[in-house]
Design a protein around this motif. Sequence first.
Motif, PDB file in Angstrom:
ATOM      1  N   LEU A 132      -6.995  -9.874   3.586  1.00 27.77           N
ATOM      2  CA  LEU A 132      -6.870  -9.006   2.419  1.00 27.77           C
ATOM      3  C   LEU A 132      -5.415  -8.638   2.185  1.00 27.77           C
ATOM      4  CD1 LEU A 132      -9.764  -6.469   3.128  1.00 27.77           C
ATOM      5  CD2 LEU A 132      -9.878  -8.626   1.885  1.00 27.77           C
ATOM      6  N   ARG A 133      -5.047  -8.655   0.905  1.00 22.82           N
ATOM      7  CA  ARG A 133      -3.717  -8.192   0.519  1.00 22.82           C
ATOM      8  C   ARG A 133      -3.880  -7.271  -0.680  1.00 22.82           C
ATOM      9  NH1 ARG A 133      -0.221 -10.930  -3.357  1.00 22.82           N
ATOM     10  NH2 ARG A 133       1.754  -9.826  -3.457  1.00 22.82           N
ATOM     11  N   VAL A 134      -3.356  -6.069  -0.556  1.00 23.07           N
ATOM     12  CA  VAL A 134      -3.457  -5.092  -1.639  1.00 23.07           C
ATOM     13  C   VAL A 134      -2.055  -4.763  -2.129  1.00 23.07           C
ATOM     14  CG1 VAL A 134      -3.989  -2.679  -2.151  1.00 23.07           C
ATOM     15  CG2 VAL A 134      -5.635  -4.062  -0.917  1.00 23.07           C
ATOM     16  N   THR A 135      -1.900  -4.694  -3.441  1.00 22.15           N
ATOM     17  CA  THR A 135      -0.649  -4.243  -4.024  1.00 22.15           C
ATOM     18  C   THR A 135      -0.911  -2.990  -4.850  1.00 22.15           C
ATOM     19  OG1 THR A 135      -0.902  -5.577  -6.010  1.00 22.15           O
ATOM     20  CG2 THR A 135       0.241  -6.596  -4.139  1.00 22.15           C
ATOM     21  N   LEU A 136       0.123  -2.204  -5.015  1.00 22.46           N
ATOM     22  CA  LEU A 136       0.020  -0.986  -5.818  1.00 22.46           C
ATOM     23  C   LEU A 136       1.272  -0.856  -6.666  1.00 22.46           C
ATOM     24  CD1 LEU A 136      -1.476   1.691  -6.468  1.00 22.46           C
ATOM     25  CD2 LEU A 136      -0.183   2.732  -4.590  1.00 22.46           C
ATOM     26  N   ASP A 137       1.083  -0.668  -7.947  1.00 19.78           N
ATOM     27  CA  ASP A 137       2.187  -0.429  -8.877  1.00 19.78           C
ATOM     28  C   ASP A 137       1.922   0.907  -9.556  1.00 19.78           C
ATOM     29  OD1 ASP A 137       4.029  -0.342 -10.970  1.00 19.78           O
ATOM     30  OD2 ASP A 137       3.930  -2.493 -11.317  1.00 19.78           O
ATOM     31  N   THR A 138       2.548   1.950  -9.065  1.00 18.01           N
ATOM     32  CA  THR A 138       2.270   3.282  -9.611  1.00 18.01           C
ATOM     33  C   THR A 138       2.851   3.457 -11.011  1.00 18.01           C
ATOM     34  OG1 THR A 138       4.194   4.123  -8.413  1.00 18.01           O
ATOM     35  CG2 THR A 138       2.034   4.440  -7.387  1.00 18.01           C
ATOM     36  N   SER A 139       3.866   2.671 -11.351  1.00 17.48           N
ATOM     37  CA  SER A 139       4.431   2.795 -12.699  1.00 17.48           C
ATOM     38  C   SER A 139       3.453   2.257 -13.738  1.00 17.48           C
ATOM     39  CB  SER A 139       5.761   2.049 -12.793  1.00 17.48           C
ATOM     40  OG  SER A 139       5.570   0.658 -12.643  1.00 17.48           O
ATOM     41  N   LYS A 140       2.675   1.262 -13.334  1.00 17.93           N
ATOM     42  CA  LYS A 140       1.666   0.702 -14.242  1.00 17.93           C
ATOM     43  C   LYS A 140       0.284   1.266 -13.961  1.00 17.93           C
ATOM     44  CE  LYS A 140       4.023  -3.715 -14.907  1.00 17.93           C
ATOM     45  NZ  LYS A 140       3.958  -5.181 -14.704  1.00 17.93           N
ATOM     46  N   LYS A 141       0.178   2.123 -12.957  1.00 18.61           N
ATOM     47  CA  LYS A 141      -1.103   2.692 -12.552  1.00 18.61           C
ATOM     48  C   LYS A 141      -2.123   1.574 -12.341  1.00 18.61           C
ATOM     49  CE  LYS A 141      -0.782   7.394 -14.392  1.00 18.61           C
ATOM     50  NZ  LYS A 141       0.652   7.406 -14.677  1.00 18.61           N
ATOM     51  N   SER A 142      -1.737   0.645 -11.481  1.00 11.40           N
ATOM     52  CA  SER A 142      -2.652  -0.460 -11.217  1.00 11.40           C
ATOM     53  C   SER A 142      -2.519  -0.941  -9.786  1.00 11.40           C
ATOM     54  CB  SER A 142      -2.384  -1.615 -12.188  1.00 11.40           C
ATOM     55  OG  SER A 142      -1.133  -2.194 -11.905  1.00 11.40           O
ATOM     56  N   SER A 143      -3.579  -1.574  -9.316  1.00 12.87           N
ATOM     57  CA  SER A 143      -3.624  -2.137  -7.967  1.00 12.87           C
ATOM     58  C   SER A 143      -4.365  -3.460  -8.038  1.00 12.87           C
ATOM     59  CB  SER A 143      -4.357  -1.176  -7.028  1.00 12.87           C
ATOM     60  OG  SER A 143      -4.530  -1.745  -5.740  1.00 12.87           O
ATOM     61  N   SER A 144      -4.072  -4.322  -7.087  1.00 11.09           N
ATOM     62  CA  SER A 144      -4.825  -5.569  -7.009  1.00 11.09           C
ATOM     63  C   SER A 144      -5.265  -5.803  -5.575  1.00 11.09           C
ATOM     64  CB  SER A 144      -3.981  -6.750  -7.497  1.00 11.09           C
ATOM     65  OG  SER A 144      -2.930  -7.006  -6.601  1.00 11.09           O
ATOM     66  N   LEU A 145      -6.414  -6.460  -5.451  1.00 10.46           N
ATOM     67  CA  LEU A 145      -6.941  -6.870  -4.148  1.00 10.46           C
ATOM     68  C   LEU A 145      -7.059  -8.385  -4.164  1.00 10.46           C
ATOM     69  CD1 LEU A 145      -8.374  -6.384  -1.370  1.00 10.46           C
ATOM     70  CD2 LEU A 145     -10.522  -6.206  -2.649  1.00 10.46           C
ATOM     71  N   LEU A 146      -6.427  -9.011  -3.207  1.00 12.39           N
ATOM     72  CA  LEU A 146      -6.505 -10.467  -3.051  1.00 12.39           C
ATOM     73  C   LEU A 146      -7.238 -10.781  -1.753  1.00 12.39           C
ATOM     74  CD1 LEU A 146      -5.584 -13.461  -3.589  1.00 12.39           C
ATOM     75  CD2 LEU A 146      -3.517 -12.903  -2.303  1.00 12.39           C
ATOM     76  N   ILE A 147      -8.262 -11.608  -1.871  1.00 10.48           N
ATOM     77  CA  ILE A 147      -8.956 -12.116  -0.692  1.00 10.48           C
ATOM     78  C   ILE A 147      -8.584 -13.591  -0.573  1.00 10.48           C
ATOM     79  CG2 ILE A 147     -11.171 -12.448   0.459  1.00 10.48           C
ATOM     80  CD1 ILE A 147     -12.351 -10.355  -1.454  1.00 10.48           C
ATOM     81  N   THR A 148      -7.918 -13.946   0.495  1.00  4.31           N
ATOM     82  CA  THR A 148      -7.506 -15.347   0.652  1.00  4.31           C
ATOM     83  C   THR A 148      -8.568 -16.131   1.411  1.00  4.31           C
ATOM     84  OG1 THR A 148      -6.329 -14.838   2.699  1.00  4.31           O
ATOM     85  CG2 THR A 148      -5.063 -14.716   0.652  1.00  4.31           C
TER      86      THR A 148
END
Lengths: 112, 115
Positions: free
Chosen positions: B61-77
């Motif tokens: 699992l890889r999670v990113t967070l961009d608070t300026s865009k108020k968004s997050s992503s979850l990547l399952i490889t």
Amino acid sequence: DTAVSQTPKYLVTQMGNDKSIKCEQNLGHDTMYWYKQDSKKFLKIMFSYNNKELIINETVPNRFSPKSPDKAHLNLHINSLELGDSAVYFCASSFGAGSPLHFGNGTRLTVT
Amino acid sequence: SQQGEEDPQALSIQEGENATMNCSYKTSINNLQWYRQNSGRGLVHLILIRSNEREKHSGRLRVTLDTSKKSSSLLITASRAADTASYFCATDAGYSTDSWGKLQFGAGTQVVVTP
């Protein structure tokens, strides 16, 4: 070794009846919650207790009454059940605000 | 009201492919959490990312967070059939009296991984 256990797993009852769902956690958490998940999988918090004290009451009809006899238990009593109460109810616990939640496996309530 | 909204609502991939899902939210957060729900089961916590973190890894699992865009992503490889589940993001607004302990969940992304 179930961490958060709730009973019963299924509950089928008629409109107007009163029912209870029980929840117990053995994780040593201070905070317990009830969440409701509707048919579209929206998960909405109903109540939160911290050390037996009500912290969150999220505009839930007063037909729903939680009770926490100690910090390891949080029960939910529902009076005068309505068709719209049909949903899956999840109990959860955590170490408090900001901490991950540990969920039970849910109670599927069907009101006919 | 729902705080997080996941996108897409459903995702169908084959084993070995990567799965990416996104979460957008509306108000400022203390942390954002991802959960998995298998059919007929409770939600299981996967990963927590704090508002001052940009990326976090846990196994596949890889999670990113961009608070300026108020968004997050979850990547399952390298997805597996066992990854078939619904994935939810949940936001924690912090310690204000109004939001104490109140995790706000999105409606989830249904992921199906076929062998």
